[in-house]
Scaffold this motif. Structure first.
Motif, short mmCIF file in Angstrom:
data_model
loop_
_atom_site.label_atom_id
_atom_site.label_comp_id
_atom_site.label_asym_id
_atom_site.label_seq_id
_atom_site.Cartn_x
_atom_site.Cartn_y
_atom_site.Cartn_z
N VAL A 9 75.15 90.21 29.05
CA VAL A 9 75.02 89.68 30.41
C VAL A 9 76.36 89.28 31.01
N GLY A 10 77.40 89.17 30.19
CA GLY A 10 78.71 88.85 30.71
C GLY A 10 79.70 88.47 29.64
N VAL A 12 83.15 85.92 29.39
CA VAL A 12 83.91 84.89 30.09
C VAL A 12 85.15 84.55 29.28
N THR A 41 69.45 83.39 25.75
CA THR A 41 70.82 83.86 25.89
C THR A 41 71.66 83.22 24.80
N LYS A 43 75.34 82.66 23.12
CA LYS A 43 76.76 82.66 23.43
C LYS A 43 77.53 82.97 22.16
N ARG A 60 82.89 93.83 27.44
CA ARG A 60 82.98 93.76 28.89
C ARG A 60 82.54 95.08 29.51
N VAL A 63 78.46 95.51 29.88
CA VAL A 63 77.63 94.57 30.63
C VAL A 63 76.44 95.32 31.23
#
Length: 110
Positions: A9-10, A12, A41, A43, A60, A63
């Motif tokens: 989902v992403g 960071v 989700t 992390k 990345r 995604v």
């Protein structure tokens, strides 16, 4: 090491200069004992040589795609939480449709 199946989902980026690290968000789904869907989700943290080598950048690019992510699991006694640490490159699930893949070749023998 375990493999987590989920959708990226992403990614960071965190920290600065020598203290850089990153978080990769993986959305997983499963069923509980009553048969209800559970969406979570996770992390996944990226530190040290993995961040210097740009391992998080491989995620990345994925995604929105479903991947198998190798992770190691640890327990943070200070915060009483489970931590996921990245252990390798993503393994992407490829859809196999009727139009993809090699076509069989018919042999022509007389």
């Amino acid at each position: 090491m375990i493999i987590v199946k989920g959708t990226v989902v992403g990614v960071v980026d965190k920290g600065e200069d020598d203290k850089r690290w990153a978080i990769i968000g993986l959305q997983t789904s499963s069923k509980d004992r009553d048969g209800l869907d559970v969406v979570q989700t996770i992390k996944v943290r990226v530190f040290g040589d993995a961040i210097k080598g740009g391992l998080h950048n491989a995620y990345r690019q994925q995604v929105g795609a479903e991947v198998f992510a190798p992770v190691t699991i640890g327990v943070n006694d200070r915060y009483n939480t489970v931590e996921y640490l990245l252990a390798g490159i993503p393994l992407r699930i490829q859809d196999v449709g009727s139009n993809s893949g090699p076509k069989p070749v018919e042999s022509k023998t007389a």
